[in-house]
Design an enzyme around this catalytic site. Structure first.
Site, PDB file in Angstrom:
ATOM      1  N   HIS A 255       0.670  -1.276   0.215  1.00  0.00           N
ATOM      2  CA  HIS A 255      -0.051  -0.036  -0.063  1.00  0.00           C
ATOM      3  C   HIS A 255       0.910   1.344   0.002  1.00  0.00           C
ATOM      4  O   HIS A 255       0.527   2.187  -0.894  1.00  0.00           O
ATOM      5  CB  HIS A 255      -0.766   0.034   1.085  1.00  0.00           C
ATOM      6  N   GLU A 256       1.857   1.432   0.957  1.00  0.00           N
ATOM      7  CA  GLU A 256       2.567   2.392   0.975  1.00  0.00           C
ATOM      8  C   GLU A 256       3.413   2.564  -0.270  1.00  0.00           C
ATOM      9  O   GLU A 256       3.913   3.605  -0.510  1.00  0.00           O
ATOM     10  CB  GLU A 256       3.475   2.401   2.469  1.00  0.00           C
ATOM     11  N   HIS A 259       1.848   4.683  -2.700  1.00  0.00           N
ATOM     12  CA  HIS A 259       1.833   5.910  -2.788  1.00  0.00           C
ATOM     13  C   HIS A 259       3.325   6.580  -2.882  1.00  0.00           C
ATOM     14  O   HIS A 259       3.632   7.708  -3.648  1.00  0.00           O
ATOM     15  CB  HIS A 259       1.505   6.366  -1.088  1.00  0.00           C
ATOM     16  N   GLU A 285      -4.834   7.497  -3.241  1.00  0.00           N
ATOM     17  CA  GLU A 285      -5.134   6.281  -2.846  1.00  0.00           C
ATOM     18  C   GLU A 285      -5.502   5.465  -3.858  1.00  0.00           C
ATOM     19  O   GLU A 285      -5.386   4.141  -3.689  1.00  0.00           O
ATOM     20  CB  GLU A 285      -6.392   6.540  -1.844  1.00  0.00           C
TER      21      GLU A 285
END
Length: 489
Positions: A255-256, A259, A285
């Site tokens: 997830h990170e 980003h 997101e």
């Protein structure tokens, strides 16, 4: 120098200072000694005062009036600088500095209250953070809706009413899918076993590289709440580890990385300019969620991950199909960041409604825990037993991010649209993911979304990538197709 050149030189220094401020925040959540919290709050407040003075410097108005953009990039630069200048000019400098000081302190108070399961220790601080943000919202709103004013910091153009309508359309299909899944005859088993921290972090780094994260321009550390920080050539990520649940670590990392790769993928010519970051938090997101879910939790990629986990751990799972079902297991749970794809947006909807009421003044901070627990029981059918599973689980309100939560679901909606377009553009996607090759997907995302930075507005960048305006339909169709297959419905 022309007015445009003078403005861009001034903006570059402001952006550089903002990166320094961000690095102070990263350090506070990863490496700073606990006893330094008070001093750090003063450091951050002092730097915020300098930044606010620069962002409201009257010369910016003069340069904007005189600047003559020569192309669409220059016009976009002026658009974003003007938006920031007009926004910041409405907020008194003393208020901006006090918000920075208070939220810096509040993060540590929240972390300790969370560790101690002590809501009462945090509520006075939350009351102060909310008071300051409501004061800021009133200054920004010009008589309009204060919550809408706060939303503009995260999703320009969004409104609370528009988001509420979106959620009203999404909720019935999400709830119906969840009920069908929980009532299905087949239920994947829970993952058992023990997964040592060092081995998890080694595999997390391998996974990050598989998704294109550049460790020469970033690093991976541990934090209470995983996050990504920075832009340009210094973009850092964090994860967290539970030795009984390796998916928490691995999927927080993916997830990170989503980003981080967005920030790393922005056109280098935009570095340290107003265009040098993601278009909005919703678009941000979309990258983290498509990396984590449509790619990372796909049957193809989990097949590759299954092989890697068998090499790294004593994995008590018989085959790749079962592993895929376990990775995507739907079960009632308290923690938003650990929620399955079906229920994740329901967690966001709860927070959106509560924070909107807090900002409006129809919900008092003193009543927040009870309101949270009652709503959670109604929405998820289980009772919250401890604050760290409830109102204290997220860092966002402690650091004043009112208006941030709905962008998580907007990101899911955008990711659904992007995934549909990606499948058309990369027909061999599953074959690549099965070998741990994400480059065809991530390069498409870099070219269609990430490189633009803020040059395009949020809706424009998604529409340009997908060929149509974003709607919730692709996300809901993807979820229904995927989970009906897993649960044999």
């Amino acid at each position: 120098m022309t007015a445009f050149a003078e403005l861009m030189a001034f903006q570059r220094e402001t952006e550089a200072l903002a990166q320094v401020a961000g690095r102070l925040g990263w350090d506070q959540e990863t490496m700073m000694p606990r006893a330094a919290a008070q001093q750090r709050s003063e450091e951050i407040a002092a730097l915020e005062a300098v930044l606010h003075a620069r962002r409201t410097d009257p010369r910016i108005g003069d340069w904007l009036a005189a600047a003559d953009p020569q192309d669409d990039v220059a016009a976009a630069q002026l658009r974003e600088i003007r938006r920031g200048y007009e926004r910041n000019s409405k907020v008194p400098g003393a208020l901006a500095a006090e918000i920075a000081r208070c939220t810096s302190l509040a993060q540590g108070i929240w972390a300790q209250a969370r560790a101690d399961e002590d809501v009462a220790a945090f509520l006075p601080t939350l009351e102060e953070v909310l008071r300051l943000r409501r004061e800021e919202a009133a200054a920004l709103a010009d008589g309009g809706d204060p919550y809408d004013a706060l939303l503009q910091d995260y999703e320009p153009g969004a409104t609370g009413a528009g988001i509420a309508a979106l959620f009203d359309r999404m909720r019935p299909r999400l709830v119906a899918l969840r009920e069908a899944i929980l009532g299905a005859d087949y239920q994947p088993p829970a993952l058992g076993g023990h997964y040592p921290e060092a081995a998890q972090l080694r595999l997390s780094r391998e996974i990050a590289r598989a998704f294109g994260y550049d460790f020469t321009r970033g690093r991976l550390d541990l934090a209470v709440h995983p996050f990504s920080s920075g832009s340009g050539s210094d973009v850092r990520i964090t994860t967290r580890v539970s030795e009984n649940d390796p998916f928490n670590c691995f999927y927080s990392t993916i997830h990170e990385v989503g980003h981080a790769c967005y920030e790393l993928g922005v056109d280098p010519d935009f570095a340290l300019t107003a265009l040098g970051q993601g278009a909005s938090m919703g678009v941000h997101e979309s990258q983290s969620r498509i990396y984590e879910n449509q790619l990372g939790r796909s049957h193809a990629f989990t097949g590759w991950l299954f092989g890697r986990m068998r090499q790294a751990f004593d994995l008590p799972v018989a085959d790749a199909d079962t592993f895929h079902a376990i990775v995507n297991r739907v079960t009632p749970g308290f923690i938003r960041t650990e929620a399955d794809e079906v229920q994740y947006n329901l967690h966001v909807m709860l927070r959106f409604d509560l924070e909107r009421a807090l900002v409006a003044g129809t919900l008092a901070v003193a009543d927040l825990e009870e309101a949270w627990n009652n709503r959670f029981l109604a929405d998820f059918g289980v009772a919250v037993q401890r604050p760290s599973d409830g109102v204290l689980q997220d860092v966002h309100w402690s650091v004043g991010l009112f208006g941030y939560f709905p962008t998580y679901s907007l990101g899911n909606v955008y990711a659904g649209c992007l995934h549909q377009a990606l499948r058309r553009a990369v027909p061999d996607l599953d074959a690549d993911l099965a070998e741990g090759r994400t480059a065809p997907a991530t390069e498409w995302l870099r070219e269609t979304v990430q490189r633009h930075g803020k040059r395009l507005l949020p809706g424009e960048v998604i529409a340009a990538a997908c060929g149509a305006e974003p709607t919730e339909a692709p996300l809901l169709e993807y979820l229904e197709q995927k989970f009906r297959a897993i649960y044999r419905l």
